[in-house]
Design a protein around this motif. Sequence first.
Motif, PDB file in Angstrom:
ATOM      1  N   ARG A  82       3.531   9.826   0.007  1.00  0.00           N
ATOM      2  CA  ARG A  82       3.907   9.553  -1.386  1.00  0.00           C
ATOM      3  C   ARG A  82       2.693   9.733  -2.305  1.00  0.00           C
ATOM      4  O   ARG A  82       2.824  10.206  -3.436  1.00  0.00           O
ATOM      5  CB  ARG A  82       4.496   8.147  -1.524  1.00  0.00           C
ATOM      6  CG  ARG A  82       5.831   8.012  -0.845  1.00  0.00           C
ATOM      7  CD  ARG A  82       6.511   6.680  -1.141  1.00  0.00           C
ATOM      8  NE  ARG A  82       7.789   6.597  -0.485  1.00  0.00           N
ATOM      9  CZ  ARG A  82       8.910   7.129  -0.953  1.00  0.00           C
ATOM     10  NH1 ARG A  82       8.897   7.788  -2.098  1.00  0.00           N
ATOM     11  NH2 ARG A  82      10.057   7.009  -0.291  1.00  0.00           N
ATOM     12  N   ARG A  83       1.526   9.361  -1.824  1.00  0.00           N
ATOM     13  CA  ARG A  83       0.296   9.547  -2.618  1.00  0.00           C
ATOM     14  C   ARG A  83       0.038  11.031  -2.837  1.00  0.00           C
ATOM     15  O   ARG A  83      -0.270  11.465  -3.956  1.00  0.00           O
ATOM     16  CB  ARG A  83      -0.890   8.896  -1.890  1.00  0.00           C
ATOM     17  CG  ARG A  83      -2.243   9.157  -2.544  1.00  0.00           C
ATOM     18  CD  ARG A  83      -3.353   8.417  -1.820  1.00  0.00           C
ATOM     19  NE  ARG A  83      -3.427   8.724  -0.411  1.00  0.00           N
ATOM     20  CZ  ARG A  83      -4.018   9.809   0.099  1.00  0.00           C
ATOM     21  NH1 ARG A  83      -4.555  10.708  -0.715  1.00  0.00           N
ATOM     22  NH2 ARG A  83      -4.068   9.996   1.403  1.00  0.00           N
ATOM     23  N   THR A 133      14.050  10.407  -8.976  1.00  0.00           N
ATOM     24  CA  THR A 133      13.503   9.101  -8.631  1.00  0.00           C
ATOM     25  C   THR A 133      14.412   7.986  -9.157  1.00  0.00           C
ATOM     26  O   THR A 133      15.132   8.167 -10.142  1.00  0.00           O
ATOM     27  CB  THR A 133      12.092   8.917  -9.214  1.00  0.00           C
ATOM     28  OG1 THR A 133      12.145   9.121 -10.627  1.00  0.00           O
ATOM     29  CG2 THR A 133      11.123   9.915  -8.607  1.00  0.00           C
ATOM     30  N   MET A 162       0.843  -1.195   0.000  1.00  0.00           N
ATOM     31  CA  MET A 162       0.000   0.000   0.000  1.00  0.00           C
ATOM     32  C   MET A 162       0.884   1.253   0.000  1.00  0.00           C
ATOM     33  O   MET A 162       1.867   1.327   0.746  1.00  0.00           O
ATOM     34  CB  MET A 162      -0.908   0.000   1.224  1.00  0.00           C
ATOM     35  CG  MET A 162      -1.857   1.170   1.285  1.00  0.00           C
ATOM     36  SD  MET A 162      -2.972   0.978   2.695  1.00  0.00           S
ATOM     37  CE  MET A 162      -3.717   2.582   2.698  1.00  0.00           C
ATOM     38  N   GLU A 163       0.575   2.220  -0.832  1.00  0.00           N
ATOM     39  CA  GLU A 163       1.377   3.420  -0.963  1.00  0.00           C
ATOM     40  C   GLU A 163       1.231   4.304   0.278  1.00  0.00           C
ATOM     41  O   GLU A 163       0.129   4.541   0.768  1.00  0.00           O
ATOM     42  CB  GLU A 163       0.933   4.209  -2.199  1.00  0.00           C
ATOM     43  CG  GLU A 163       1.811   5.391  -2.525  1.00  0.00           C
ATOM     44  CD  GLU A 163       1.382   6.079  -3.805  1.00  0.00           C
ATOM     45  OE1 GLU A 163       2.256   6.617  -4.494  1.00  0.00           O
ATOM     46  OE2 GLU A 163       0.164   6.078  -4.114  1.00  0.00           O
ATOM     47  N   ALA A 164       2.375   4.797   0.798  1.00  0.00           N
ATOM     48  CA  ALA A 164       2.349   5.685   1.962  1.00  0.00           C
ATOM     49  C   ALA A 164       1.586   6.963   1.611  1.00  0.00           C
ATOM     50  O   ALA A 164       1.634   7.438   0.478  1.00  0.00           O
ATOM     51  CB  ALA A 164       3.768   6.011   2.398  1.00  0.00           C
ATOM     52  N   THR A 171       2.022  14.870   7.287  1.00  0.00           N
ATOM     53  CA  THR A 171       2.026  14.102   6.031  1.00  0.00           C
ATOM     54  C   THR A 171       2.296  15.026   4.852  1.00  0.00           C
ATOM     55  O   THR A 171       3.065  14.689   3.937  1.00  0.00           O
ATOM     56  CB  THR A 171       0.678  13.382   5.855  1.00  0.00           C
ATOM     57  OG1 THR A 171       0.477  12.497   6.963  1.00  0.00           O
ATOM     58  CG2 THR A 171       0.638  12.586   4.553  1.00  0.00           C
ATOM     59  N   ARG A 219       2.677  12.391  -5.227  1.00  0.00           N
ATOM     60  CA  ARG A 219       2.427  11.952  -6.615  1.00  0.00           C
ATOM     61  C   ARG A 219       1.303  12.772  -7.237  1.00  0.00           C
ATOM     62  O   ARG A 219       1.399  13.209  -8.388  1.00  0.00           O
ATOM     63  CB  ARG A 219       2.081  10.455  -6.634  1.00  0.00           C
ATOM     64  CG  ARG A 219       1.764   9.925  -8.025  1.00  0.00           C
ATOM     65  CD  ARG A 219       1.592   8.405  -8.003  1.00  0.00           C
ATOM     66  NE  ARG A 219       0.745   7.932  -6.936  1.00  0.00           N
ATOM     67  CZ  ARG A 219      -0.582   8.004  -6.936  1.00  0.00           C
ATOM     68  NH1 ARG A 219      -1.226   8.565  -7.962  1.00  0.00           N
ATOM     69  NH2 ARG A 219      -1.279   7.527  -5.928  1.00  0.00           N
ATOM     70  N   ASP A 220       0.231  13.019  -6.463  1.00  0.00           N
ATOM     71  CA  ASP A 220      -0.892  13.781  -7.001  1.00  0.00           C
ATOM     72  C   ASP A 220      -0.477  15.228  -7.303  1.00  0.00           C
ATOM     73  O   ASP A 220      -0.819  15.775  -8.359  1.00  0.00           O
ATOM     74  CB  ASP A 220      -2.059  13.755  -6.014  1.00  0.00           C
ATOM     75  CG  ASP A 220      -3.318  14.352  -6.626  1.00  0.00           C
ATOM     76  OD1 ASP A 220      -3.812  13.785  -7.624  1.00  0.00           O
ATOM     77  OD2 ASP A 220      -3.792  15.385  -6.135  1.00  0.00           O
TER      78      ASP A 220
END
Length: 201
Positions: free
Chosen positions: A6-7, A165, A1-3, A43, A10-11
Amino acid sequence: MEAAHRRVARDLADQIAAGLWAPGDQLPSRASLARHYGVHEQTVRLAMALLRSRGLIEGEQRNRLYVAHPPVMRTLIAPDRDWPHQTEQIAGGTWKAGEQLAARLDVPLGTTLHHEALECLDPGGRSALIACTWWRGKRRPHASYAAEIEVMQLDEPQAHALGLTVDTLAYRVMRTRLDAAGQPTETADLILPMDRWTIRL
């Protein structure tokens, strides 16, 4: 599951790439972003740190942040020239020559070499390239050099140092300095991210 951070990162990176915010635009406050994503402000801070490390945003961590301007494209025309701006040593010590380094330096396999890795910064203090150098004994002056170029994917330490990355494409310039007799004095890998460099030799 993505932290969660990080979500969020990414967005936000997707929105920047889509042009929702232009370079120089101020991002919403951390509190506003935390409410929007339904996460804690810490976060959002972690997400912002990740975006800063990738060069997508800039500004002081405790103040408002802005969409970064794209990195300046540079052209490598002289692989033997010393870096003219600030550098930071990110690794150093001794190294046992593996097959490739032994061949490049014309030394027996397993020879103890000196090793130095430098993060080379642009005038704005951003990472521009990594220079990893190996040599045997005392560093000696050189008379000429030879260079080979290939394309590689950044590993985790390289990506971290450059704020990119893992698996980002980069040029690898394998430069070997030679003395007047044509014998290697040192060899280096210059790691240049493809989004920041072109090469003209």
